[in-house]
Design a protein around this motif. Structure first.
Motif, short mmCIF file in Angstrom:
data_model
loop_
_atom_site.label_atom_id
_atom_site.label_comp_id
_atom_site.label_asym_id
_atom_site.label_seq_id
_atom_site.Cartn_x
_atom_site.Cartn_y
_atom_site.Cartn_z
N GLU A 113 41.95 32.66 29.53
CA GLU A 113 42.81 33.05 28.42
C GLU A 113 41.99 33.33 27.16
N ALA A 114 40.81 32.71 27.06
CA ALA A 114 39.98 32.87 25.87
C ALA A 114 39.12 34.13 25.92
N LEU A 115 39.08 34.80 27.07
CA LEU A 115 38.29 36.02 27.19
C LEU A 115 38.96 37.17 26.47
N ALA A 116 38.16 38.09 25.95
CA ALA A 116 38.71 39.31 25.40
C ALA A 116 39.36 40.11 26.54
N PRO A 117 40.40 40.89 26.25
CA PRO A 117 41.10 41.61 27.31
C PRO A 117 40.18 42.44 28.22
N ALA A 118 39.25 43.19 27.64
CA ALA A 118 38.36 44.01 28.45
C ALA A 118 37.43 43.15 29.30
N GLU A 119 36.98 42.02 28.75
CA GLU A 119 36.14 41.10 29.52
C GLU A 119 36.91 40.55 30.71
N ARG A 120 38.13 40.18 30.46
CA ARG A 120 38.94 39.60 31.54
C ARG A 120 39.18 40.63 32.64
N LEU A 121 39.46 41.86 32.25
CA LEU A 121 39.67 42.91 33.25
C LEU A 121 38.43 43.12 34.09
N ALA A 122 37.28 43.26 33.44
CA ALA A 122 36.04 43.49 34.18
C ALA A 122 35.74 42.34 35.12
N PHE A 123 35.94 41.11 34.65
CA PHE A 123 35.66 39.93 35.46
C PHE A 123 36.62 39.82 36.63
N VAL A 124 37.90 39.96 36.37
CA VAL A 124 38.90 39.80 37.43
C VAL A 124 38.74 40.88 38.49
N LEU A 125 38.68 42.14 38.06
CA LEU A 125 38.63 43.21 39.05
C LEU A 125 37.33 43.18 39.85
N HIS A 126 36.22 42.92 39.19
CA HIS A 126 34.95 42.95 39.92
C HIS A 126 34.69 41.66 40.69
N ASP A 127 34.75 40.53 40.00
CA ASP A 127 34.35 39.27 40.63
C ASP A 127 35.38 38.73 41.62
N MET A 128 36.65 39.00 41.36
CA MET A 128 37.70 38.45 42.23
C MET A 128 38.22 39.44 43.25
N PHE A 129 38.10 40.74 42.96
CA PHE A 129 38.66 41.74 43.87
C PHE A 129 37.66 42.82 44.27
N ALA A 130 36.40 42.63 43.91
CA ALA A 130 35.30 43.49 44.37
C ALA A 130 35.50 44.96 44.04
N VAL A 131 36.15 45.25 42.90
CA VAL A 131 36.28 46.64 42.47
C VAL A 131 34.96 47.07 41.83
N PRO A 132 34.38 48.20 42.23
CA PRO A 132 33.09 48.63 41.67
C PRO A 132 33.20 48.89 40.17
N PHE A 133 32.10 48.69 39.48
CA PHE A 133 32.09 48.89 38.03
C PHE A 133 32.39 50.33 37.64
N ASP A 134 31.97 51.28 38.45
CA ASP A 134 32.23 52.68 38.09
C ASP A 134 33.71 53.03 38.18
N GLU A 135 34.51 52.21 38.88
CA GLU A 135 35.96 52.42 38.91
C GLU A 135 36.66 51.66 37.79
N ILE A 136 36.05 50.58 37.33
CA ILE A 136 36.64 49.79 36.24
C ILE A 136 36.34 50.45 34.90
N ALA A 137 35.17 51.05 34.77
CA ALA A 137 34.71 51.59 33.49
C ALA A 137 35.72 52.53 32.82
N PRO A 138 36.31 53.51 33.55
CA PRO A 138 37.26 54.41 32.86
C PRO A 138 38.49 53.70 32.32
N VAL A 139 38.86 52.58 32.92
CA VAL A 139 40.05 51.85 32.47
C VAL A 139 39.84 51.30 31.08
N ILE A 140 38.62 50.87 30.75
CA ILE A 140 38.35 50.27 29.45
C ILE A 140 37.53 51.20 28.56
N ASP A 141 37.37 52.45 29.00
CA ASP A 141 36.64 53.45 28.21
C ASP A 141 35.21 53.00 27.90
N LYS A 142 34.54 52.46 28.93
CA LYS A 142 33.16 52.03 28.80
C LYS A 142 32.33 52.69 29.89
#
Length: 283
Positions: A113-142
């Motif tokens: 809950e203390a994570l910034a929204p973009a941090e939480r998204l990157a952590f959850v999608l990648h570390d918990m659901f193995a979504v590649p970073f290149d697929e997460i990046a457009p979601v947070i405009d990074k």
């Protein structure tokens, strides 16, 4: 029509997965359902004929919906100052433990809950659901590299702050039983012994105010003695796959306690005493 039915069936086959993504992102069961429903609506408005991986597309779309909800929530809480513990997933049946064993513990959800929204998204999608970073990046405009850094920063914060619960439910229960036995007996020193020196107690009273936080074994033990008369009405449940307790009085739940046991000691205690939230759990 056949195509629409097929698309609906494919979505329903992924609903449980999407709900898990949304719950880990939002820490709210009702908001997770809302996010999944919004993902379904967006699917209906999108031509996915050229989408090669519909499951991956749905996951990232759900993540984007949750990101927007987190940002809106963050702004609202900064304005109103409202705080609450994450929603628990509760079952009374130990035989169902395998079904919830992969759930994120409440203590870890509190840290997230203390994570910034973009941090939480990157952590959850990648570390918990193995979504590649290149697929997460457009979601947070990074860029993928920046997204990787966000996930790494979130991972460090979670690792440094979230306890690692004992995987053995039997050992968890032994510690919890020792705690409540000491509480019933009014044995302060025994309570202090079963609590980690840096134990944290968080209480959500549901009165619109901030969470009540108590730190340190002796302080938390003192609180336990205050409520020791309630210990006789406590029943064991599983909370996010770990041993927890619910206080049943007059046929209804008065409080729900999630506990984290690490190395034989209780390191975190989260108590929900909000009547409306307890009623929504169907306890």
């Amino acid at each position: 029509m056949d195509a629409e039915i097929s698309l609906a069936e494919r979505f329903e086959a992924r609903r449980g997965h999407l709900r898990s993504v949304a719950y880990r992102m939002l820490g709210s069961l009702s908001e997770a359902e809302d996010a999944v429903q919004e993902a379904w609506l967006r699917l209906g408005r999108t031509d996915v004929s050229e989408v090669e991986n519909l499951a991956g597309w749905l996951t990232t779309v759900t993540g984007r919906v949750c990101l927007d909800m987190l940002r809106s929530r963050k702004a609202r809480r900064e304005e109103l100052g409202d705080e609450r513990l994450p929603d628990p997933i509760v079952t009374r049946d130990p035989e169902q433990e395998v079904l919830v064993a992969d759930q994120v513990g409440i203590a870890m959800m509190v840290v997230m809950e203390a994570l910034a929204p973009a941090e939480r998204l990157a952590f959850v999608l990648h570390d918990m659901f193995a979504v590649p970073f290149d697929e997460i990046a457009p979601v947070i405009d990074k860029t993928p590299a920046a997204t990787r850094q966000l996930a790494s920063r979130a991972r460090r914060r979670v690792k440094d702050s979230a306890p690692t619960p004992d995987p053995d439910l039997g050992r968890q229960r032994e510690a919890v039983e020792a705690f409540f036995t000491a509480a019933r007996d009014g044995d302060l020193e025994a309570l202090v012994t079963i609590l980690d020196p840096d134990v944290v107690l968080r209480v959500d009273l549901g009165d619109g105010g901030p969470l009540r936080v108590v730190r340190g074994a002796r302080n938390v033990a003192g609180q336990a003695l205050t409520y020791r008369q309630l210990s006789a009405a406590m029943e064991y449940v599983l909370v996010n796959g770990a041993v927890g307790m619910v206080n049943m009085t007059g046929g209804s739940a008065q409080s729900l306690m999630a506990l984290t046991v690490e190395n034989g000691r209780i390191v975190t205690m989260e108590i929900i005493a909000d009547p409306d939230r307890l009623a929504s759990l169907g306890l």
